[in-house]
Motif scaffolding. Structure first.
Motif, PDB file in Angstrom:
ATOM      1  N   THR A  66      10.017  -3.810   5.597  1.00 43.55           N
ATOM      2  CA  THR A  66       9.221  -4.842   6.244  1.00 43.55           C
ATOM      3  C   THR A  66       7.785  -4.752   5.735  1.00 43.55           C
ATOM      4  N   PRO A  67       6.972  -5.791   5.923  1.00 42.75           N
ATOM      5  CA  PRO A  67       5.557  -5.683   5.552  1.00 42.75           C
ATOM      6  C   PRO A  67       4.883  -4.472   6.199  1.00 42.75           C
ATOM      7  N   ARG A  68       5.180  -4.214   7.470  1.00 46.32           N
ATOM      8  CA  ARG A  68       4.569  -3.066   8.146  1.00 46.32           C
ATOM      9  C   ARG A  68       4.990  -1.750   7.491  1.00 46.32           C
ATOM     10  N   GLU A  69       6.258  -1.631   7.110  1.00 44.41           N
ATOM     11  CA  GLU A  69       6.714  -0.403   6.451  1.00 44.41           C
ATOM     12  C   GLU A  69       6.073  -0.238   5.079  1.00 44.41           C
ATOM     13  N   ARG A  70       5.899  -1.340   4.359  1.00 39.15           N
ATOM     14  CA  ARG A  70       5.187  -1.265   3.082  1.00 39.15           C
ATOM     15  C   ARG A  70       3.748  -0.798   3.304  1.00 39.15           C
ATOM     16  N   GLY A  71       3.124  -1.306   4.364  1.00 43.11           N
ATOM     17  CA  GLY A  71       1.768  -0.879   4.676  1.00 43.11           C
ATOM     18  C   GLY A  71       1.682   0.601   4.969  1.00 43.11           C
ATOM     19  N   VAL A  72       2.647   1.123   5.704  1.00 45.69           N
ATOM     20  CA  VAL A  72       2.682   2.552   6.005  1.00 45.69           C
ATOM     21  C   VAL A  72       2.786   3.352   4.712  1.00 45.69           C
ATOM     22  N   LEU A  73       3.669   2.941   3.818  1.00 41.04           N
ATOM     23  CA  LEU A  73       3.831   3.657   2.554  1.00 41.04           C
ATOM     24  C   LEU A  73       2.560   3.606   1.712  1.00 41.04           C
ATOM     25  N   VAL A  74       1.941   2.435   1.628  1.00 37.84           N
ATOM     26  CA  VAL A  74       0.730   2.319   0.822  1.00 37.84           C
ATOM     27  C   VAL A  74      -0.392   3.179   1.395  1.00 37.84           C
ATOM     28  N   LEU A  75      -0.602   3.144   2.699  1.00 40.40           N
ATOM     29  CA  LEU A  75      -1.699   3.917   3.281  1.00 40.40           C
ATOM     30  C   LEU A  75      -1.450   5.413   3.182  1.00 40.40           C
ATOM     31  N   ALA A  76      -0.206   5.849   3.363  1.00 37.92           N
ATOM     32  CA  ALA A  76       0.091   7.274   3.198  1.00 37.92           C
ATOM     33  C   ALA A  76      -0.130   7.705   1.753  1.00 37.92           C
ATOM     34  N   THR A  77       0.215   6.811   0.822  1.00 32.22           N
ATOM     35  CA  THR A  77       0.015   7.108  -0.602  1.00 32.22           C
ATOM     36  C   THR A  77      -1.463   7.161  -0.954  1.00 32.22           C
ATOM     37  N   THR A  78      -2.205   6.120  -0.602  1.00 34.88           N
ATOM     38  CA  THR A  78      -3.588   6.019  -1.049  1.00 34.88           C
ATOM     39  C   THR A  78      -4.508   7.008  -0.339  1.00 34.88           C
ATOM     40  N   SER A  79      -4.233   7.295   0.927  1.00 38.80           N
ATOM     41  CA  SER A  79      -5.071   8.285   1.613  1.00 38.80           C
ATOM     42  C   SER A  79      -4.818   9.683   1.069  1.00 38.80           C
ATOM     43  N   THR A  80      -3.581   9.967   0.661  1.00 34.48           N
ATOM     44  CA  THR A  80      -3.270  11.282   0.102  1.00 34.48           C
ATOM     45  C   THR A  80      -3.921  11.462  -1.263  1.00 34.48           C
ATOM     46  N   MET A  81      -3.929  10.416  -2.082  1.00 30.35           N
ATOM     47  CA  MET A  81      -4.519  10.533  -3.413  1.00 30.35           C
ATOM     48  C   MET A  81      -6.031  10.332  -3.401  1.00 30.35           C
ATOM     49  N   GLY A  82      -6.578   9.809  -2.289  1.00 28.28           N
ATOM     50  CA  GLY A  82      -8.013   9.608  -2.182  1.00 28.28           C
ATOM     51  C   GLY A  82      -8.509   8.297  -2.764  1.00 28.28           C
TER      52      GLY A  82
END
Length: 201
Positions: A66-82
């Motif tokens: 879902t769009p919300r699940e994609r958002g969760v994945l993107v934010l977990a990815t981008t916050s981890t990589m900085g």
């Protein structure tokens, strides 16, 4: 003005825009009202950008995200990589699909506002970004318990890797988050992004 101060990054904008680059700029204006800083770098090869993002959309659809699940994945990815740029853009999107507090919590490493399926996605994305060689077979169990099958897990992993590639290019070439994100992104989300390149002046 030094390269470090240029919002558009370390590359000069192409002197002449291809048809694909003009289409990229027009899409930005239609979507957000201005040409994004990252698009000015990608204008050197807008076709590759469309291929990358198109593949990202394809694997997300394959995973049934879902769009919300994609958002969760993107934010977990981008916050981890900085990566600040995608954290702010997608933090604003997830704020609309969920809430600003959900976005801000996820950006600071908190998953308590997520449901079990979303928590599994966030945990997996962080592992893929931070230490893919440290992942063990048992680490897939949380995704399986959350209801994702092996084909979906492959697609989810590809989605994370593609988002990581996209953000890596943007960050490496110095693209700064657009100045408009200061006011179009909820303040609690902006405050949560304490890493990466600063928002443009």
């Amino acid at each position: 003005m030094s390269d470090d101060e240029r919002a558009t990054g370390f590359l000069d904008e192409p002197a002449e825009l291809t048809e694909s680059a003009r289409a990229l700029y027009a899409e930005d204006v239609d979507d957000v009202g201005y040409v994004m800083n990252l698009s000015r770098a990608w204008a050197h090869d807008a076709d590759t950008l469309e291929t990358l993002l198109g593949l990202s959309r394809t694997v997300a659809a394959g995973a049934g995200l879902t769009p919300r699940e994609r958002g969760v994945l993107v934010l977990a990815t981008t916050s981890t990589m900085g990566d600040a740029y995608c954290s702010l853009v997608w933090g604003g999107r997830l704020a609309g699909w969920a809430s600003p507090d959900v976005s801000a919590a996820l950006l600071t490493g908190r998953d308590d506002l997520l449901d079990p399926r979303e928590r599994a996605l966030a945990t997996w994305a962080r592992a893929v970004v931070s230490d893919p060689n440290g992942i063990q077979a048992a680490d897939l169990d949380e995704l399986r318990f959350a209801g994702y099958d092996d084909a979906q897990i492959l697609a989810i992993t590809c989605f994370v890797a593609l988002r990581l590639a996209f953000a890596t290019v943007n960050d490496s070439l110095g693209a700064r988050p657009d100045a408009a994100l200061r006011t179009t992104t909820p303040a609690v989300v902006v405050d949560a992004v304490t890493y990466g390149r600063p928002i443009a002046d």
